[in-house]
Design a protein around this motif. Structure first.
Motif, PDB file in Angstrom:
ATOM      1  N   THR A 106     -34.015  17.620  -8.631  1.00  0.00           N
ATOM      2  CA  THR A 106     -33.474  18.432  -7.539  1.00  0.00           C
ATOM      3  C   THR A 106     -32.883  17.614  -6.398  1.00  0.00           C
ATOM      4  N   ARG A 107     -33.245  16.329  -6.339  1.00  0.00           N
ATOM      5  CA  ARG A 107     -32.721  15.469  -5.278  1.00  0.00           C
ATOM      6  C   ARG A 107     -32.865  14.006  -5.708  1.00  0.00           C
ATOM      7  N   ALA A 108     -32.274  13.131  -4.920  1.00  0.00           N
ATOM      8  CA  ALA A 108     -32.375  11.702  -5.204  1.00  0.00           C
ATOM      9  C   ALA A 108     -33.765  11.187  -4.839  1.00  0.00           C
ATOM     10  N   LEU A 109     -34.207  10.210  -5.576  1.00  0.00           N
ATOM     11  CA  LEU A 109     -35.509   9.575  -5.357  1.00  0.00           C
ATOM     12  C   LEU A 109     -35.359   8.485  -4.289  1.00  0.00           C
ATOM     13  N   LYS A 110     -36.385   8.323  -3.459  1.00  0.00           N
ATOM     14  CA  LYS A 110     -36.369   7.286  -2.424  1.00  0.00           C
ATOM     15  C   LYS A 110     -37.247   6.112  -2.844  1.00  0.00           C
ATOM     16  N   LYS A 111     -36.924   4.912  -2.337  1.00  0.00           N
ATOM     17  CA  LYS A 111     -37.673   3.709  -2.662  1.00  0.00           C
ATOM     18  C   LYS A 111     -39.164   3.866  -2.349  1.00  0.00           C
ATOM     19  N   SER A 112     -39.460   4.455  -1.215  1.00  0.00           N
ATOM     20  CA  SER A 112     -40.856   4.624  -0.825  1.00  0.00           C
ATOM     21  C   SER A 112     -41.625   5.485  -1.839  1.00  0.00           C
ATOM     22  N   GLU A 113     -40.936   6.391  -2.498  1.00  0.00           N
ATOM     23  CA  GLU A 113     -41.578   7.227  -3.506  1.00  0.00           C
ATOM     24  C   GLU A 113     -41.851   6.435  -4.782  1.00  0.00           C
ATOM     25  N   VAL A 114     -40.956   5.534  -5.129  1.00  0.00           N
ATOM     26  CA  VAL A 114     -41.153   4.701  -6.312  1.00  0.00           C
ATOM     27  C   VAL A 114     -42.327   3.758  -6.084  1.00  0.00           C
ATOM     28  N   GLU A 115     -42.412   3.198  -4.900  1.00  0.00           N
ATOM     29  CA  GLU A 115     -43.486   2.250  -4.590  1.00  0.00           C
ATOM     30  C   GLU A 115     -44.832   2.958  -4.399  1.00  0.00           C
ATOM     31  N   GLY A 116     -44.797   4.198  -3.971  1.00  0.00           N
ATOM     32  CA  GLY A 116     -46.027   4.957  -3.744  1.00  0.00           C
ATOM     33  C   GLY A 116     -46.330   5.865  -4.922  1.00  0.00           C
ATOM     34  N   ASP A 117     -47.107   6.853  -4.670  1.00  0.00           N
ATOM     35  CA  ASP A 117     -47.493   7.806  -5.704  1.00  0.00           C
ATOM     36  C   ASP A 117     -46.918   9.172  -5.345  1.00  0.00           C
TER      37      ASP A 117
END
Length: 118
Positions: A106-117
């Motif tokens: 539904t939207r683009a992923l952010k770096k902080s989301e990849v690094e976190g959970d």
């Protein structure tokens, strides 16, 4: 930033007539949940109500085993019948059904989301 897309492919092979009927229901479920509902007034279509996004989780023994996905819309459903055989079951159902589902988040992923959970 590109919005991620994922494709899942399944080969469905029924062992009985009830399983073959269930496969038909599975295909219909995904096809009908890909298309929007039409909103109309006085027989004039003026808007679409898009289906809810799917929440996809890939796990094994209740443990996440693959890339996590954000909520995703079903973008395409491809169905193929009897890709490796020409036979049919006695009741007229296909021997096998190939189902390919393509989703877009539904939207683009952010770096902080990849690094976190996320």
């Amino acid at each position: 930033v590109a919005i991620r897309k994922f494709t899942f492919a399944f080969k469905l092979i029924p062992n009985s007539q009830p399983e073959a009927e269930e496969i038909k229901k599975i295909v219909k479920f995904f096809r009908s949940n890909m298309y929007p509902e039409e909103t109309s007034f006085a027989e004039i279509s003026y808007a679409y109500k898009y289906p809810a996004p799917f929440l996809i989780r890939m796990s094994y023994k209740n443990k996440d085993v693959a890339t996590k996905l954000l909520p995703a819309y079903l973008e395409n459903v491809a169905v193929g019948y009897n890709s490796t055989t020409m036979g049919m079951h006695q009741d007229g159902n296909f021997i096998e059904t190939d189902l390919q589902l393509s989703f877009v988040e539904t939207r683009a992923l952010k770096k902080s989301e990849v690094e976190g959970d996320y």
